[in-house]
Design a protein around this motif. Structure first.
Motif, short mmCIF file in Angstrom:
data_model
loop_
_atom_site.label_atom_id
_atom_site.label_comp_id
_atom_site.label_asym_id
_atom_site.label_seq_id
_atom_site.Cartn_x
_atom_site.Cartn_y
_atom_site.Cartn_z
N GLU A 96 -16.51 50.79 30.15
CA GLU A 96 -16.13 50.01 31.17
C GLU A 96 -17.02 49.08 31.40
N LYS A 97 -16.42 47.69 31.88
CA LYS A 97 -17.45 46.38 32.13
C LYS A 97 -16.64 45.77 33.07
N GLU A 98 -17.68 45.41 34.08
CA GLU A 98 -17.09 44.51 35.11
C GLU A 98 -17.28 43.16 34.94
N LEU A 99 -16.25 42.26 35.15
CA LEU A 99 -15.92 41.01 34.84
C LEU A 99 -16.13 40.12 36.35
N PRO A 100 -17.03 39.42 36.12
CA PRO A 100 -17.20 38.37 37.41
C PRO A 100 -16.43 37.50 37.85
N PHE A 101 -16.05 37.40 39.18
CA PHE A 101 -15.18 36.53 39.63
C PHE A 101 -15.56 34.93 39.77
N GLU A 102 -14.67 33.81 39.81
CA GLU A 102 -15.19 32.59 40.15
C GLU A 102 -15.03 32.29 41.33
N THR A 103 -15.85 31.15 41.82
CA THR A 103 -15.69 30.75 43.18
C THR A 103 -15.12 29.30 43.06
N GLN A 104 -14.15 28.98 43.89
CA GLN A 104 -13.46 27.68 43.78
C GLN A 104 -13.66 27.12 45.35
N VAL A 105 -14.10 25.76 45.55
CA VAL A 105 -14.34 25.13 46.67
C VAL A 105 -13.46 23.91 46.73
N LYS A 106 -12.37 24.25 48.08
CA LYS A 106 -11.75 23.12 48.38
C LYS A 106 -11.92 22.23 49.62
N GLU A 107 -11.66 21.26 49.68
CA GLU A 107 -11.96 20.32 50.78
C GLU A 107 -10.90 20.16 51.54
N THR A 108 -11.25 20.21 53.08
CA THR A 108 -10.00 20.19 53.99
C THR A 108 -10.62 19.25 55.19
N ASP A 109 -9.39 18.72 55.85
CA ASP A 109 -9.80 17.83 57.09
C ASP A 109 -9.58 18.71 58.32
N GLN A 110 -9.25 19.87 58.15
CA GLN A 110 -9.34 20.87 59.18
C GLN A 110 -10.41 21.14 59.71
N LEU A 111 -11.35 21.09 59.09
CA LEU A 111 -12.76 21.46 59.38
C LEU A 111 -13.61 20.26 59.58
N PHE A 112 -14.84 20.19 60.16
CA PHE A 112 -15.82 19.24 60.50
C PHE A 112 -16.70 19.34 59.24
N LYS A 113 -17.17 18.11 59.00
CA LYS A 113 -18.43 18.10 58.05
C LYS A 113 -19.42 19.08 58.26
N GLY A 114 -19.89 19.94 57.15
CA GLY A 114 -21.05 20.82 57.49
C GLY A 114 -20.24 22.28 57.63
N GLU A 115 -19.00 22.22 57.95
CA GLU A 115 -18.41 23.54 58.16
C GLU A 115 -17.60 23.87 57.15
N GLU A 116 -17.54 25.57 56.75
CA GLU A 116 -16.75 26.00 55.75
C GLU A 116 -16.49 27.33 56.19
N ARG A 117 -15.20 27.67 55.49
CA ARG A 117 -14.73 29.00 55.65
C ARG A 117 -14.10 29.53 54.40
N VAL A 118 -14.18 31.06 54.38
CA VAL A 118 -13.60 31.68 53.14
C VAL A 118 -12.14 31.96 53.35
N VAL A 119 -11.44 31.29 52.53
CA VAL A 119 -10.03 31.50 52.47
C VAL A 119 -9.53 32.73 51.66
N ALA A 120 -10.22 33.17 50.52
CA ALA A 120 -9.85 34.47 49.72
C ALA A 120 -11.07 34.99 49.26
N GLU A 121 -11.30 36.05 49.62
CA GLU A 121 -12.51 36.74 49.01
C GLU A 121 -12.44 37.07 47.53
#
Length: 400
Positions: free
Chosen positions: A230-255
């Motif tokens: 068995e071998k673990e497969l790494p996950f990818e990270t996707q970054v999306k922009e949103t106008d619901q947050l101020f600049k400099g803020e971020e939040r995790v939508v899906a782990e």
């Protein structure tokens, strides 16, 4: 020229008798014939007896089997030929084949057996007339070769060769452990494994070796079959922009979550050595889940600090806010409704408690005052105590 056999000599003698008799009839009559015939017969008997006593008897010992052969005096080779015994290329015979034999002599034959030995990680065929596995190893090692001997574990007792001709202590190694057992001259590899309480499967390799002059039996586990890795497969990270947050803020939508890949191999191992490792199949048992992060693009509101009054007894003028920060704060706290009174003890656009409202100079209920009055009192509170009076909404607006 090989001597004639006794039978041939007797036939020749009879011919002489007949010839002599015929001659006698012609020349001297019947009485003379009888006399001559009697003399010739006596001569034939003497010759026959002499021929018989010229033959010798020998004893041949061939791998535990004994037989006697009677033949004309000659060499070892003649005796073996008379007994119809064939020698292999590596067999040993004593005395030598060209040795002359005397009556009653013994001939001993030692049959050579073929052995497979390990030398430099390769199998080599050798022949030996040794009577034990220890002697086989010693004979080969005397030539300067470093070898080990795969041991036969045949169920037929007669096929199992003794390990040593003398009693000795033998070390049996298996599964990372070593056990010392007492070996007698009657013990073979199978009985010594039983004494050591070691079980070898039908495909395990059992090797006899001499280490520092001492005999050793080692069981090397052999495994054949399918193995799943068995071998673990790494996950990818996707970054999306949103106008619901101020600049400099971020939040995790899906782990994100790692995936799992399963590969099946056919594997053949001998001890810690992999002899065959062939990939049969590869499947993704669980796909990796992408990690999604949102980053804010909204500009933060700007708030200008109020000017300090020259008279410390006069209240400071209301701070000037740009970007409509007070409207945004009121919208977050109460939906922007100045008359909000839900019965939870907090009132108006900025959800004042009555003690706080009165502490900043308010009168009546906050929800009974105008929006402008409520904003003025909120600005006085912010000047005195900061944006922490509205921790949730101020944080959302990027004021904290």
């Amino acid at each position: 020229m090989q001597p004639e056999s006794a039978e041939t000599m007797e036939m020749n003698t009879e011919s002489v008798v007949v010839a002599a008799a015929k001659t006698a009839v012609k020349d001297k009559g019947r009485k003379l014939i009888a006399g001559i015939a009697s003399g010739v017969l006596m001569l034939a008997s003497v010759v026959t007896v002499g021929i018989y006593w010229a033959r010798d008897t020998y004893t041949i010992q061939d791998e535990g089997k004994t037989q006697q052969v009677t033949t004309w005096q000659g060499t070892v080779a003649d005796a073996l030929e008379a007994a119809n015994i064939k020698l292999g290329k590596y067999d040993e015979v004593t005395p030598k084949l060209d040795a002359e034999l005397a009556d009653g002599a013994s001939i001993r034959i030692k049959r050579a057996k073929e052995y497979t030995v390990f030398e430099n990680d390769q199998t080599v065929k050798v022949w030996s007339t040794a009577g034990s596995l220890e002697e086989v190893l010693s004979t080969i090692e005397d030539t300067g070769r470093d070898v080990s001997l795969p041991a036969s574990r045949s169920s037929e007792r007669g096929e199992l060769q003794p390990l040593s001709r003398n009693a000795a202590k033998i070390q049996v190694k298996a599964d990372g452990k070593a056990v010392e057992v007492e070996a007698t001259a009657a013990d073979n590899v199978a009985t010594l494994l039983e004494k050591a309480k070691v079980t070898a499967s039908g495909i395990d390799a059992v090797v006899v070796d001499k280490i520092d002059g001492k005999l050793q039996i080692e069981v090397i586990r052999v495994k054949r079959g399918n193995v799943v890795e068995e071998k673990e497969l790494p996950f990818e990270t996707q970054v999306k922009e949103t106008d619901q947050l101020f600049k400099g803020e971020e939040r995790v939508v899906a782990e994100g979550a790692k995936g799992l890949e399963k590969t099946t191999y056919y594997r053949h191992t001998r001890g810690d050595k992999v002899l065959v490792n062939k990939e049969i199949s590869k499947v993704v048992a669980k796909a990796p889940q992408t990690r999604v992060i949102e980053k804010g693009t909204k500009e933060r509101p700007k708030v200008e600090a109020p000017q300090q009054s020259a008279n410390p007894n006069q209240p400071a003028p209301a701070p000037v806010a740009t970007g409509d920060v007070w409207a945004a704060l009121a919208q977050c706290e109460s939906g922007g409704n100045p008359a909000t009174n839900t019965g939870n003890g907090y009132y108006g656009m900025y959800q004042f408690s009555l003690p706080t409202w009165r502490a900043v100079g308010g009168s009546g209920l906050p929800s009974e005052n105008s929006a402008a009055e409520q904003t003025l009192r909120a600005q006085i509170l912010q000047q005195r105590a900061g944006w922490g009076q509205w921790p949730h909404c101020a944080r959302q607006l990027g004021l904290l």
